[in-house]
Enzyme design. Structure first.
Site, PDB file in Angstrom:
ATOM      1  N   LYS A 203      47.200  52.227  37.021  1.00  0.00           N
ATOM      2  CA  LYS A 203      45.932  51.527  37.482  1.00  0.00           C
ATOM      3  C   LYS A 203      45.382  52.681  38.189  1.00  0.00           C
ATOM      4  CE  LYS A 203      45.486  47.521  39.133  1.00  0.00           C
ATOM      5  NZ  LYS A 203      45.903  46.175  40.057  1.00  0.00           N
TER       6      LYS A 203
HETATM    7  O1  G3P Z   1      44.315  44.293  42.210  1.00  0.00           O
HETATM    8  C1  G3P Z   1      43.217  43.799  42.516  1.00  0.00           C
HETATM    9  C2  G3P Z   1      42.993  42.444  42.702  1.00  0.00           C
HETATM   10  O2  G3P Z   1      44.180  41.623  42.524  1.00  0.00           O
HETATM   11  C3  G3P Z   1      42.284  42.087  43.909  1.00  0.00           C
HETATM   12  O3  G3P Z   1      42.465  40.495  44.061  1.00  0.00           O
HETATM   13  O4  G3P Z   1      42.787  38.592  45.389  1.00  0.00           O
HETATM   14  O5  G3P Z   1      43.083  40.690  46.686  1.00  0.00           O
HETATM   15  O6  G3P Z   1      40.733  39.796  45.755  1.00  0.00           O
HETATM   16  P1  G3P Z   1      42.283  40.121  45.822  1.00  0.00           P
END
Ligand code: G3P
Length: 226
Positions: free
Chosen positions: A86
């Site tokens: 990633k």
């Molecule tokens: O890795 C990206 C994604 O998991 C972000 O999620 O829930 O932190 O907005 P969040």
């Protein structure tokens, strides 16, 4: 639409795998840090559990292309060939994506907030582009619309890149994207469980059991109702 778990807690991952059909696991630096253990120890445990053929997405920490590339090489060496590197979609990240994908590594362009970021990531050869649906919503823009636009850009330009939608906070966001047929969504364990949590459904099932037991006796099923 593939369904992945966005998380690194092995107990939660095991529980979700037991009940649902899951295609892999994604992590990010914050998710790994929350486990409070050595990142490779956590990731190897996940890899061992999901198997070598499942997708495991792991993010680089560096923000410089050469170091991102080195991190990517090490991650794949440690975690196996189905590890998607990633890479944050910043200019240095695009440079790293271009290099790693031309070397044959699997790459997920992450931290995507705009369709143009996704377009550039696809041009650079990324396998996946990860728009952050809920974080985009929180900016006052429609995250679902951004993901749909990215899906159309990929389709209309003949890119092989797929969407890996991330950052979900509710079931409707998931529904809208599976209806649109995006490539994959990665979702936190709690949100996956919420996709089917509905008291009307459980109450219908309870009524079936009650009616049958009322007629055949307590704990009777089609196995022992002679
Ligand atoms: O890795 C990206 C994604 O998991 C972000 O999620 O829930 O932190 O907005 P969040």
């Amino acid at each position: 639409m593939k369904l992945l778990i966005d998380g690194a807690n092995i107990e939660k991952i095991k529980k979700i795998y037991e009940y649902y059909a899951i295609d892999g696991v994604t992590t990010n630096p914050s998710i790994l840090a929350a486990e409070g253990r050595h990142p490779y120890e956590v990731l190897k445990e996940i890899r061992e559990f999901i198997g070598e053929d499942a997708e495991l997405h792991v993010q680089v920490i560096s923000t410089n292309a050469d170091e991102m590339i080195e991190e990517g090489h090490k991650m794949v060496k440690e975690l196996g060939k189905n590890t998607y590197i990633k890479i944050p979609t910043i200019p240095e990240g695009l440079k790293a994506i271009k290099a790693l994908s031309s070397e044959g590594y699997k790459v997920t362009a992450t931290a995507i907030y705009t369709p143009l970021q996704a377009f550039l990531a696809a041009k650079a050869g990324a396998d996946y582009a990860a728009p952050y649906v809920n974080r985009i919503d929180n900016l006052g823009t429609n995250g679902i619309e951004v993901a749909r636009k990215i899906h159309d850009i990929f389709k209309n330009n003949g890119f092989k890149t797929q969407i890996l939608a991330a950052s979900f906070k509710n079931s409707l966001q998931v529904l809208e994207l599976c209806e649109y047929g995006v490539g994959a969504s990665t979702i936190a364990p709690e949100i996956i469980e919420g996709l089917i949590k509905n008291t009307t459904i459980s109450s219908a099932v309870e009524t079936f059991v009650d009616d049958f037991e009322h007629f055949c006796g307590k704990h009777k099923t089609m196995l022992n109702c002679e």
